[in-house]
Write a protein that holds these residues in place. Structure first.
Motif, PDB file in Angstrom:
ATOM      1  N   MET A 130     -13.867 -13.599  82.556  1.00  0.00           N
ATOM      2  CA  MET A 130     -13.987 -12.372  81.775  1.00  0.00           C
ATOM      3  C   MET A 130     -15.126 -11.492  82.297  1.00  0.00           C
ATOM      4  SD  MET A 130     -13.092 -13.541  77.854  1.00  0.00           S
ATOM      5  CE  MET A 130     -14.374 -14.779  77.725  1.00  0.00           C
TER       6      MET A 130
ATOM      7  N   SER B 168     -14.727  -7.653  83.487  1.00  0.00           N
ATOM      8  CA  SER B 168     -15.509  -6.581  82.877  1.00  0.00           C
ATOM      9  C   SER B 168     -16.239  -5.730  83.905  1.00  0.00           C
ATOM     10  CB  SER B 168     -16.523  -7.173  81.875  1.00  0.00           C
ATOM     11  OG  SER B 168     -17.508  -7.923  82.556  1.00  0.00           O
TER      12      SER B 168
ATOM     13  N   ILE C 215     -17.772  -8.536  75.852  1.00  0.00           N
ATOM     14  CA  ILE C 215     -17.290  -9.918  75.833  1.00  0.00           C
ATOM     15  C   ILE C 215     -17.788 -10.589  74.556  1.00  0.00           C
ATOM     16  CG2 ILE C 215     -17.375 -12.176  76.959  1.00  0.00           C
ATOM     17  CD1 ILE C 215     -17.675 -10.738  79.609  1.00  0.00           C
TER      18      ILE C 215
END
Length: 900
Positions: free
Chosen positions: A285, A289, A309
């Motif tokens: 993640m 991002s 997140i």
């Protein structure tokens, strides 16, 4: 029905029917112009009723997809029943529960049981006796306490007088609760688990949202939804799905999906769209991002500045979704947590990866129904073609279905109100929905069932049981590979066996066939069982014209230990450290390792022989299969068998020790079990069966432990290897333990012929999956596991002291020191094979593929000799429809290089 009515729907003139099928548009036009005002009025009423039903049901205009409308209409009546005034009943409904699973599964089960209980006018009940029942209730109460308020919790087992009812026996399929209405017993206990279908609670969403707990904090690090800011919540599940066969989308798909969602949901320039990532792979993640994608206006959306997140726990994440997630995209289509993140979200606008266009294992295996799992107003996403990475909505046919309903209604009303028109309403109406390719496939299957199909099969081993607790008197058990394309259902194949006794009596019999396979490989692991004559001396197989004698052996009647550990075949094996540790641990706790071998480096083989000589292990042959005289169209067996037919080895070990061992554990060499609260394996497993006497198999999950290989036997310290607490903070699928009298066949991780498997949470398997080389080199650095110091996993390591003492005694009293000098100090084959497996089917699994190591590059070295399993390979006479092959005279051969 009158003759006149028959004329309205079935033309008597075949030519007229054919002519009308050729020109359905003309038929439509001719009758459409003559519709009366009454017909049009009825058409409009029907259409508006359908549309208003969906609006009332979901609280918004639905997005009809190709799999939605039919289910919505079929459930209308059922959903209204759930809203009847509820009166506390005096009857009870309970179910088996997957209490060891996670929050998403708990919500499915409890929500479904609440809805079913109301439908049956019963009190939903939970019998909480296992430690994981308590954890399930605690986790659920943390996020949705109002749901549990409806349940009666009983701290006891289901009353022994209650007979469980089969219902919801498959995870992701809806089972109609109406069929339970006729059961009038006070306690109704159903066997099923999971209940993963929205159809059980089609109108409970608002009620369930009202039961959610209030926020425990303000989510300071995450954006808030308001009139200006809209939040898209993206859920990503990876850690336990990667390599499991469940589809896991890559970064490209997720970014393309986010781009598609942003384009669809950003209504005005004034609205600011923010993204929040939820998931279990934070590194993945974090990488996402830092990326960007192009929006419909040509500008880039920079996720560095516009995404967040979430690091909240599952309960807080669900609560955040209720108040802030305007849109939800869950990317792993199997994720139950992603499902509930969307179902309980603020906006109830949910997108998901269309599982039907992926290579997810559940689709070809028929273990998943997309219609039952995904609500009809959710929007599926897929790639726009095999070479187009643009993500699009799957066949959005809202208008098409509405028009289709109107056209079908027009034809129907016209046939009723215009009595002398012979309109072919049946076939054209069905053709609007029927897939022509599926029709062709069905017809081909039906034809092929009776076609003459010549295939090959390989008989691996056959065992004779003069007496068997589970198979009966004078039984046989045969392990073989058979070609799945011999006929549609191989378990229905009529094999003909002829048994002859020492008194020269003969009998013919047709064995029961059990299949243990999961992939799409041509060759599947089968087990055949039958009862024959006493004192059998010869066994043959026949097709009515030709016969072939089958070698057999009497099954074992005793075992070196009460618990046998069947270890899957070793090939190109060089990590001898695993055998040393496992052999001494197993011996101390009352287990005996039965080790199948395809190939070992020669010094490892010498080590294994030394351990066999002293009773720690038993070595067994597992050959690369060969057809001595293959039939004309024979399919190569190694290339088309699942994972080197590992399932065949598990089944073979089961049949060998069926009457000899008290319990069998089906493990890999790197799977090690240490009893918890018991002195040995036998006592721990016996305790499980006493608490769950109807269970056939028990499943222990696995925890990967950080492991360093040692360069010599003398350097190994078992307490150092197993006594620390650096684990990966997740569970692997696990392995099976069984009483062999309760099981007749076995796959790799479980048996597909077991009705009752229990996942035990009282212990776990230590998984030494990817040992680091003695020089500190990580052989699989590209797939490095994330280890945490998990103090809660600590056990009393003093129990390892006598095991270390046994190892030191063994070193000082055997040839181990001499063998140790020749053992490899660094892996050569392991990283090569692991990388090939990773690239072939763990990283990029292919739909309908056959997973195995064939095709892997296996470079050999002049300084590495291997010992390989070998035999004399034989073929029977050509037979119809199957020609059989087998081997005799098994032996070990030494050569340059290892076989796979």
């Amino acid at each position: 029905m009158t003759a006149e009515t028959h004329k309205l729907i079935v033309p008597t003139d075949a030519d007229e029917w054919t002519e009308q099928e050729k020109a359905p548009v003309g038929c439509f036009k001719r009758n459409f112009t003559k519709l009366s005002f009454l017909k049009w009025f009825l058409v409009i009423v029907v259409f508006c009723s359908l549309l208003s039903t969906e609006v009332w049901k979901f609280g918004r205009l639905p997005t009809f997809t190709s799999h939605g409308l039919g289910a919505s209409l079929a459930l209308y009546a059922a959903s209204t029943e759930l809203e009847k005034p509820f009166v506390q009943p005096n009857k009870y409904l309970s179910s088996n529960l997957a209490s060891s699973s996670r929050l998403g599964n708990h919500l499915f089960e409890l929500s479904s049981l609440l809805a079913i209980s109301r439908k049956l006018n019963r009190t939903p009940t939970v019998f909480a006796v296992e430690p994981y029942h308590e954890k399930m209730l605690q986790d659920t109460d943390l996020v949705i306490p109002g749901l549990l308020d409806h349940f009666l919790i009983i701290n006891s087992t289901v009353p022994p007088t209650v007979t469980p009812t089969d219902f919801q026996m498959r995870c992701c399929f809806w089972d109609d609760p109406d069929r339970l209405k006729n059961i009038t017993d006070e306690y109704l206990h159903i066997r099923g688990t999971h209940y993963q279908s929205w159809k059980y609670f089609p109108r409970l969403r608002n009620e369930l949202m009202s039961y959610l707990a209030p926020p425990t904090h303000d989510f300071e690090d995450l954006p808030k939804s308001n009139d200006i800011t809209k939040v898209t919540c993206v859920h990503i599940r990876r850690t336990d799905f990667v390599g499991s066969g469940f589809y896991v989308p890559d970064e490209k798909f997720i970014l393309s999906a986010m781009q598609s969602v942003e384009k669809a949901e950003k209504r005005t320039k004034q609205v600011v769209m923010r993204t929040v990532f939820f998931g279990d792979d934070f590194a993945f993640m974090e990488n996402l991002s830092n990326m960007s994608f192009a929006m419909s206006n040509g500008l880039l959306k920079d996720l560095k500045t516009e995404s967040f997140i979430s690091r909240d726990n599952p309960s807080d994440s669900i609560i955040y979704s209720k108040y802030n997630c305007d849109v939800v995209l869950f990317t792993s289509p199997h994720s139950t947590f992603g499902w509930w993140l969307g179902y309980l979200s603020k906006g109830n606008q949910v997108y998901y990866t269309d599982i039907r266009y992926t290579d997810d294992v559940s689709i070809p295996s028929g273990t998943f129904s997309a219609d039952d799992y995904y609500p009809t107003n959710w929007i599926p996403l897929r790639y726009n073609g095999p070479d187009n990475i643009t993500v699009v909505e799957t066949l959005n046919i809202k208008l098409f279905l509405a028009v289709t309903i109107i056209i079908s209604t027009v034809f129907f009303l016209d046939s009723l109100l215009t009595p002398h028109k012979r309109v072919p309403i049946v076939e054209p109406a069905r053709s609007l929905f029927h897939n022509p390719s599926s029709v062709r496939l069905e017809s081909m299957v039906e034809d092929d069932e009776y076609a003459e199909t010549r295939t090959d099969a390989y008989i691996i081993n056959t065992y004779y049981y003069p007496t068997s607790k589970s198979l009966g008197q004078n039984a046989i058990g045969m392990v073989l590979l058979m070609n799945r394309f011999t006929q549609k259902n191989m378990t229905q194949y009529k094999m003909q066996l002829i048994a002859t006794s020492k008194s020269n009596l003969s009998m013919a019999t047709t064995p029961v066939l059990l299949e243990e396979s999961y992939s799409s490989c041509a060759y599947i692991n089968m087990v055949a069982t039958a009862n024959v004559l006493p004192d059998m001396t010869k066994l043959e197989i026949s097709d009515g014209q030709s016969k072939m004698e089958i070698p057999f052996k009497v099954a074992r009647t005793s075992a070196p230990a009460p618990v046998v550990i069947c270890v899957s075949p070793q090939f190109a094996a060089e990590q001898w450290q695993l055998l040393v540790v496992h052999a001494h641990v197993a011996r101390y706790f009352g287990g005996h390792i039965h080790l199948y071998v395809t190939s070992l480096v020669d010094s490892f083989y010498d080590l294994a022989v030394e351990y066999e000589k002293h009773g720690y292990i038993t070595l067994d042959f597992w050959m690369r299969l060969k057809f001595a005289n293959a039939s004309k169209d024979a399919v190569e067996p190694n290339l088309h068998a699942e994972l080197r037919n590992q399932a065949g080895a598990e089944s073979d070990c089961l049949l060998q020790y069926k009457e000899a061992a008290a319990f069998i554990m089906f493990f890999d060499l790197d799977d090690i079990l240490i009893p918890r609260g018991f002195n040995n394996y036998f006592d721990e497993i016996t305790s499980l069966y006493k608490r769950h006497p109807r269970t056939q198999t028990f499943q222990y999950t696995k925890r990967e432990l950080l492991t360093y290989n040692k360069p010599t036997v003398e350097d190994i310290n078992i307490k150092e290897t197993l006594g620390h607490v650096w684990f990966v903070n997740e569970e692997d699928y696990g392995k099976i333990i069984t009483d062999p009298s309760k099981l007749n066949s076995m796959w790799i991780h479980q048996s597909w012929n077991v009705k009752k498997n229990y996942i035990s949470r009282t212990n776990y398997i230590i998984h030494l999956q990817k040992p680091v080389d003695p020089d500190g080199h990580d052989p699989v650095s590209y797939r490095r596991s994330d280890f945490d110091e998990m103090i809660s996993m600590k056990f009393n390591t003093s129990i390892l002291d006598p095991i270390q003492e046994d190892l030191e005694r063994f070193i000082n009293s055997t040839k181990l020191p001499e063998i140790s000098k020749r053992l490899p100090k660094k892996t050569f084959y392991f990283p090569i094979i692991y990388r090939c497996y990773f690239e072939k089917f763990y990283r990029r699994p292919k739909k309908d593929s056959c997973p195995n190591g064939e095709g892997c590059q296996m470079p050999q070295r002049h300084d590495i000799n291997c010992v390989n399993a070998d035999a004399d390979f034989k073929s029977g006479p050509p037979m119809n429809p199957i020609t059989y092959h087998y081997h005799v005279n098994t032996r070990w051969t030494k050569q340059k290089g290892c076989q796979m």
